[in-house]
Design a protein around this motif. Structure first.
Motif, mmCIF file in Angstrom:
data_model
loop_
_atom_site.group_PDB
_atom_site.id
_atom_site.type_symbol
_atom_site.label_atom_id
_atom_site.label_comp_id
_atom_site.label_asym_id
_atom_site.label_seq_id
_atom_site.Cartn_x
_atom_site.Cartn_y
_atom_site.Cartn_z
ATOM 1 N N TRP A 121 0.842 -1.189 0.000
ATOM 2 C CA TRP A 121 0.000 0.000 0.000
ATOM 3 C C TRP A 121 0.881 1.244 0.000
ATOM 4 O O TRP A 121 1.951 1.266 0.598
ATOM 5 C CB TRP A 121 -0.906 0.016 1.233
ATOM 6 N N GLN A 122 0.408 2.268 -0.689
ATOM 7 C CA GLN A 122 1.105 3.549 -0.685
ATOM 8 C C GLN A 122 0.061 4.667 -0.630
ATOM 9 O O GLN A 122 -1.124 4.458 -0.915
ATOM 10 C CB GLN A 122 1.959 3.710 -1.943
ATOM 11 N N LEU A 123 0.496 5.866 -0.246
ATOM 12 C CA LEU A 123 -0.403 7.020 -0.213
ATOM 13 C C LEU A 123 -0.761 7.438 -1.631
ATOM 14 O O LEU A 123 0.078 7.399 -2.544
ATOM 15 C CB LEU A 123 0.260 8.188 0.519
ATOM 16 N N ARG A 124 -2.009 7.828 -1.818
ATOM 17 C CA ARG A 124 -2.418 8.357 -3.116
ATOM 18 C C ARG A 124 -1.807 9.740 -3.322
ATOM 19 O O ARG A 124 -1.483 10.440 -2.351
ATOM 20 C CB ARG A 124 -3.950 8.459 -3.181
ATOM 21 N N PRO A 125 -1.615 10.163 -4.572
ATOM 22 C CA PRO A 125 -1.115 11.520 -4.826
ATOM 23 C C PRO A 125 -2.025 12.558 -4.167
ATOM 24 O O PRO A 125 -3.251 12.449 -4.214
ATOM 25 C CB PRO A 125 -1.151 11.635 -6.356
ATOM 26 N N ASN A 126 -1.403 13.520 -3.509
ATOM 27 C CA ASN A 126 -2.119 14.624 -2.848
ATOM 28 C C ASN A 126 -2.988 14.147 -1.678
ATOM 29 O O ASN A 126 -3.953 14.828 -1.295
ATOM 30 C CB ASN A 126 -2.994 15.396 -3.847
ATOM 31 N N ALA A 127 -2.693 12.970 -1.116
ATOM 32 C CA ALA A 127 -3.439 12.499 0.055
ATOM 33 C C ALA A 127 -3.268 13.485 1.206
ATOM 34 O O ALA A 127 -2.151 13.934 1.493
ATOM 35 C CB ALA A 127 -2.946 11.113 0.461
ATOM 36 N N ASP A 128 -4.375 13.835 1.845
ATOM 37 C CA ASP A 128 -4.362 14.861 2.887
ATOM 38 C C ASP A 128 -4.822 14.253 4.203
ATOM 39 O O ASP A 128 -5.950 13.753 4.310
ATOM 40 C CB ASP A 128 -5.279 16.025 2.495
ATOM 41 N N ILE A 129 -3.955 14.286 5.216
ATOM 42 C CA ILE A 129 -4.283 13.706 6.518
ATOM 43 C C ILE A 129 -5.434 14.434 7.188
ATOM 44 O O ILE A 129 -6.072 13.918 8.112
ATOM 45 C CB ILE A 129 -3.030 13.715 7.435
ATOM 46 N N ALA A 130 -5.751 15.641 6.720
ATOM 47 C CA ALA A 130 -6.854 16.415 7.305
ATOM 48 C C ALA A 130 -8.195 15.718 7.119
ATOM 49 O O ALA A 130 -9.171 16.035 7.813
ATOM 50 C CB ALA A 130 -6.894 17.810 6.696
ATOM 51 N N LYS A 131 -8.268 14.741 6.195
ATOM 52 C CA LYS A 131 -9.505 13.991 6.005
ATOM 53 C C LYS A 131 -9.815 13.087 7.200
ATOM 54 O O LYS A 131 -10.949 12.635 7.354
ATOM 55 C CB LYS A 131 -9.427 13.138 4.736
ATOM 56 N N LEU A 132 -8.804 12.829 7.989
ATOM 57 C CA LEU A 132 -8.983 11.926 9.118
ATOM 58 C C LEU A 132 -9.341 12.703 10.374
ATOM 59 O O LEU A 132 -8.840 13.804 10.601
ATOM 60 C CB LEU A 132 -7.692 11.127 9.374
ATOM 61 N N SER A 133 -10.179 12.109 11.197
ATOM 62 C CA SER A 133 -10.560 12.724 12.462
ATOM 63 C C SER A 133 -9.342 12.854 13.366
ATOM 64 O O SER A 133 -8.481 11.957 13.398
ATOM 65 C CB SER A 133 -11.628 11.878 13.151
ATOM 66 N N ALA A 141 -1.549 7.379 12.486
ATOM 67 C CA ALA A 141 -0.227 6.775 12.650
ATOM 68 C C ALA A 141 0.175 5.980 11.411
ATOM 69 O O ALA A 141 1.330 6.045 10.959
ATOM 70 C CB ALA A 141 -0.213 5.880 13.886
ATOM 71 N N LEU A 142 -0.766 5.222 10.819
ATOM 72 C CA LEU A 142 -0.455 4.480 9.598
ATOM 73 C C LEU A 142 -0.202 5.437 8.439
ATOM 74 O O LEU A 142 0.702 5.210 7.619
ATOM 75 C CB LEU A 142 -1.588 3.508 9.267
ATOM 76 N N PHE A 143 -0.987 6.497 8.354
ATOM 77 C CA PHE A 143 -0.771 7.513 7.316
ATOM 78 C C PHE A 143 0.669 8.039 7.407
ATOM 79 O O PHE A 143 1.389 8.122 6.398
ATOM 80 C CB PHE A 143 -1.772 8.659 7.488
ATOM 81 N N ASN A 144 1.107 8.385 8.604
ATOM 82 C CA ASN A 144 2.454 8.932 8.790
ATOM 83 C C ASN A 144 3.530 7.887 8.505
ATOM 84 O O ASN A 144 4.607 8.214 7.985
ATOM 85 C CB ASN A 144 2.605 9.478 10.205
ATOM 86 N N ALA A 145 3.247 6.615 8.835
ATOM 87 C CA ALA A 145 4.211 5.558 8.544
ATOM 88 C C ALA A 145 4.402 5.404 7.036
ATOM 89 O O ALA A 145 5.530 5.226 6.550
ATOM 90 C CB ALA A 145 3.745 4.241 9.160
ATOM 91 N N LEU A 146 3.304 5.488 6.271
ATOM 92 C CA LEU A 146 3.401 5.422 4.810
ATOM 93 C C LEU A 146 4.093 6.662 4.257
ATOM 94 O O LEU A 146 4.845 6.583 3.275
ATOM 95 C CB LEU A 146 2.003 5.275 4.203
ATOM 96 N N LEU A 147 3.856 7.802 4.889
ATOM 97 C CA LEU A 147 4.497 9.034 4.449
ATOM 98 C C LEU A 147 6.006 8.967 4.656
ATOM 99 O O LEU A 147 6.791 9.408 3.801
ATOM 100 C CB LEU A 147 3.901 10.218 5.222
ATOM 101 N N GLU A 148 6.430 8.387 5.785
ATOM 102 C CA GLU A 148 7.856 8.326 6.107
ATOM 103 C C GLU A 148 8.579 7.218 5.346
ATOM 104 O O GLU A 148 9.722 7.390 4.912
ATOM 105 C CB GLU A 148 8.029 8.092 7.609
ATOM 106 N N ASN A 149 7.915 6.064 5.180
ATOM 107 C CA ASN A 149 8.601 4.883 4.659
ATOM 108 C C ASN A 149 8.294 4.563 3.209
ATOM 109 O O ASN A 149 8.960 3.727 2.599
ATOM 110 C CB ASN A 149 8.249 3.659 5.517
ATOM 111 N N GLY A 150 7.257 5.178 2.645
ATOM 112 C CA GLY A 150 6.845 4.807 1.300
ATOM 113 C C GLY A 150 5.992 3.557 1.332
ATOM 114 O O GLY A 150 5.420 3.205 2.370
ATOM 115 N N ALA A 174 -10.165 7.227 0.691
ATOM 116 C CA ALA A 174 -9.451 7.435 -0.576
ATOM 117 C C ALA A 174 -8.067 8.037 -0.356
ATOM 118 O O ALA A 174 -7.605 8.891 -1.123
ATOM 119 C CB ALA A 174 -10.270 8.322 -1.518
ATOM 120 N N LEU A 175 -7.379 7.558 0.684
ATOM 121 C CA LEU A 175 -6.048 8.092 0.996
ATOM 122 C C LEU A 175 -4.923 7.166 0.565
ATOM 123 O O LEU A 175 -3.768 7.603 0.451
ATOM 124 C CB LEU A 175 -5.941 8.348 2.507
ATOM 125 N N ILE A 176 -5.219 5.880 0.317
ATOM 126 C CA ILE A 176 -4.172 4.937 -0.063
ATOM 127 C C ILE A 176 -4.603 4.140 -1.277
ATOM 128 O O ILE A 176 -5.788 4.071 -1.617
ATOM 129 C CB ILE A 176 -3.822 3.974 1.093
#
Length: 724
Positions: A121-133, A141-150, A174-176
């Motif tokens: 799994w990878q982040l979609r282009p222009n994925a915005d963490i602001a969509k998450l509560s 935390a998973l969003f940030n892990a994908l952001l840091e590690n690819g 629709a973030l990954i």
């Protein structure tokens, strides 16, 4: 090609091998460790081939034939098969059941397991963490892990402690998106600089590479034992070896797995009950094929197939979770040492409070002791102060002194931890008018009150019934709630303080991600009060906790079990170790009605080593383990007399007591009736291990020859941690 004979291990209660015909139509050689389907009684079972045999005690015309060979390659390697044979002999347990339990769940059925999904799994282009509560901590935390590690594979995501539901949540936002896994792993995180004690311990371990060596890593809480593990693993991996790491309860400490994954990205797989059957099978297979360099798991992970095993680590080696308490009662710690011996590699047993067994082995020179006495950074070990609560008015089990200390700690901006190893609201519900008590109908025990759910629960047989609105004997509705539990403390503290109160016990962490969410909330560092059971004692690093209050541990000082004082001391110091782990000093307050008890005085004034030395001296005088060897034969039946009569017959078949050989019982268990069955025990004790096992072999042969009455069940527990 003519039919031949094969010796087969059947998963059943009988302590023997079974002979079967190996038909020429199978067109396969007999390969030990292979799974086969065979007829057994009126059903077909999955069994394991032990090897060919030339003769049998059964008339060849009556032998049944193997139906099907289920493996192209043996499911149990030669090393694991030999380990299973040794364990069955040592623990006096049926060989078929031992080998059956050594297999992953997916291999205990004939259907072939599905192949591993290696999608990433990878982040979609222009994925915005602001969509998450902001409250969706795990998703963020998973969003940030994908952001840091690819891109991360499913195995990587699981190893980091994230469940499939977290992945689905990011998909729904629709973030990954799926991606091909990268052949280049994420960069490894660099570890801190070792202090002199850590460096010396690591060097001794490295110097033993390629040979069997037993190390007891005796380090106070917060002294950096995990960093020594990580460096030793790095050395083993650099030499092309694999590592096995056992932890008591991985579901309670996801940060342990995350730390290993950050240091060795893409090289760690886990094995524990929190994974799905498919995940466990894939991780077991990855280890077997050499695709996983590190297996980190709980008790059953000791049977992982690691063909290049070069290092074995048992963290918190004193923990009772390593001992299987039903069925095949093996010790994963002891089997881990046996695996290291078979593989000619080092084994590290780590603990801040080593078991008396390990300390005794160190005294005999069997274990090399590596001591860590310096806490990481500027942290200092928190002192333990005894609070005498005799003749004091308590508020739901809490003294004024402890409540005042919590209030002062909150005002200073720190966190407090209150420990009570009793979940629920209260351990007893009693009528204020007539004295009626809510007892369990199936056990000699009282029902625990779970107030919010309006339930009564038995914590021994898990029976549940509704909390009555009025007394069933006199109709009165005034209740006495005798004694506090964690739920009661939580409710009172919420009323008494403005700060958040977080309860961590089995009831609040039943959800898949609930434990991780609670830990993340604590690690924000905001002032709060933690209330919990022993789940809080194991492996957690809470930098902002500076006060630990222990509500009640007196019961462990007066138990009939001689190990109870040892276990209580270990638990006390493990909990105490949560205080003052960062740059802020910590304090531990222990409420007790027995402030003069020698064990409490020794622990609070002189520490665990002096306490252990005094306790071991007592055991030597009383000829108790580890200075003698013991086993317990347990029996349960619908009637107590049937269980006791069965054990008496076994006792009559054994050598009478003599110097160096003792028999105790039959004795009813302290809680004689549990889950509707009555339990009794026969205790065997010998000064020589050989004598103990010779007598156990006799007892097992006699037990299998006796007719069983009333659905009687029996079991053998070698090296027990509970004597009844």
């Amino acid at each position: 090609m003519a039919d031949t004979l094969a010796s087969i291990a059947i998963p059943c209660p009988l302590r023997r091998r079974f002979d079967y015909l190996w038909p020429a139509s199978l067109q396969r050689d007999i390969q030990p460790g292979t799974r086969v389907k065979v007829p057994f009684g009126r059903r077909d079972v999955i069994a394991v081939v032990l090897g060919p045999t030339d003769n049998t005690d059964i008339d060849a015309s009556k032998l049944k034939a193997v139906i099907e060979v289920l493996d192209e390659q043996a499911s149990l390697s030669t090393a694991l098969l030999d380990l299973g044979k040794w364990a069955a002999h040592y623990y006096h347990h049926p060989i078929g059941d031992c080998l059956h339990q050594m297999l992953p769940l997916a291999l205990r059925r004939s259907a072939p397991p599905t192949a591993e999904n290696t999608a990433a799994w990878q982040l979609r282009p222009n994925a915005d963490i602001a969509k998450l509560s902001p409250r969706a901590h795990q998703q963020r935390a998973l969003f940030n892990a994908l952001l840091e590690n690819g891109p991360l594979t499913r195995a990587d995501i699981t190893a980091l402690g994230f469940s499939a539901s977290i992945v689905r949540a990011l998909q729904q936002h629709a973030l990954i998106e799926e991606a091909e896994p990268s052949s280049t792993p994420a960069p490894a995180e660099q570890g801190p600089t070792l202090n002199s004690e850590q460096a010396d311990a690591l060097q001794q371990i490295i110097d033993s590479d390629g040979q069997f060596a037993r190390f007891l890593l005796d380090g106070i809480t917060g002294s950096g034992k995990t960093e020594v593990y990580l460096r030793a693993i790095a050395h083993a991996l650099a030499n092309g070896k694999q590592a096995l790491v056992l932890v008591p309860e991985i579901g309670l400490t996801p940060q342990t797995l995350r730390r290993f994954e950050q240091r060795f990205p893409g090289r760690v797989r886990s094995l524990h009950s929190g994974l799905s059957e498919r995940q466990r099978w894939h991780n077991w297979q990855a280890a077997r094929e050499g695709r996983a360099d590190i297996i980190l798991g709980t008790r059953s992970a000791v049977f992982a197939d690691l063909p290049r095993l070069g290092l074995v680590i048992v963290d918190e080696e004193h923990d009772s979770s390593y001992k299987q308490q039903d069925g095949w009662r093996y010790s994963a710690r002891d089997i881990a040492v046996k695996r290291a011996a078979d593989s000619q590699c080092p084994v590290i047993l780590g603990s801040a409070t080593p078991s008396f067994d390990s300390l005794h082995n160190a005294d005999l020179g069997r274990y090399r002791v590596l001591r860590l006495r310096q806490r990481a950074g500027n942290a200092c070990e928190a002192p333990i102060r005894l609070l005498d609560i005799r003749q004091q008015a308590l508020q739901h089990g809490l003294s004024d002194a402890l409540l005042s200390a919590v209030a002062n700690n909150l005002r200073a901006g720190n966190q407090s931890l209150l420990f009570l190893n009793r979940r629920g609201f209260a351990p007893t519900l009693q009528c204020h008018c007539c004295g009626w008590i809510a007892d369990c109908h199936a056990c000699d025990a009282r029902m625990t009150v779970h107030y919010k759910r309006r339930q009564l629960r038995c914590h021994h047989c898990e029976a549940v019934r509704a909390m009555p609105a009025s007394c069933p004997d006199c109709g009165n509705s005034q209740w006495i709630y005798d004694g506090p539990g964690t739920e009661r403390l939580e409710m009172f503290l919420n009323q008494h303080f403005d700060a958040p109160v977080l309860r961590i016990d089995r009831d609040t962490t039943a959800g898949r991600d609930s434990m991780a969410e609670l830990v993340n909330e604590v690690n924000k560092g905001d002032p709060c009060i933690l209330v919990g059971t022993q789940m809080l004692a194991k492996g957690h690093h809470f930098p902002a906790v500076t006060l630990v209050g222990i509500v009640d541990m007196d019961a462990g000082l007066f138990s009939a079990d001689y190990r109870a004082t040892e276990n209580s001391a270990q638990l006390l110091l493990q909990v105490a170790g949560r205080a003052g782990r960062a740059d802020r000093p910590g304090e531990v307050l222990l409420q007790t009605r027995c402030p003069a008890h020698p064990a409490l005085q020794s622990l609070s004034q002189h520490g665990y080593r002096d306490f252990a030395a005094a306790q071991l001296a007592e055991r030597r005088l009383l000829d108790l383990p580890p200075y003698t060897f013991s086993a317990v034969i347990r029996c349960d039946a619908p009637q107590l007399q049937d269980a006791e009569q069965f054990l008496q017959q076994l006792r009559n078949s054994l050598q009478p007591p003599a110097p160096g050989w003792q028999l105790l019982g039959p004795l009813p268990a302290p809680m004689a009736r549990r889950a509707g069955r009555f339990r009794a025990s026969l205790i065997l004790q010998a000064s020589e291990r050989r004598t103990l096992h010779q007598q156990l072999a006799v007892a097992c042969n006699v037990a299998e020859s006796l007719s069983k009455r009333g659905q009687l069940r029996w079991s053998v527990d070698v090296d027990p941690i509970e004597m009844f």
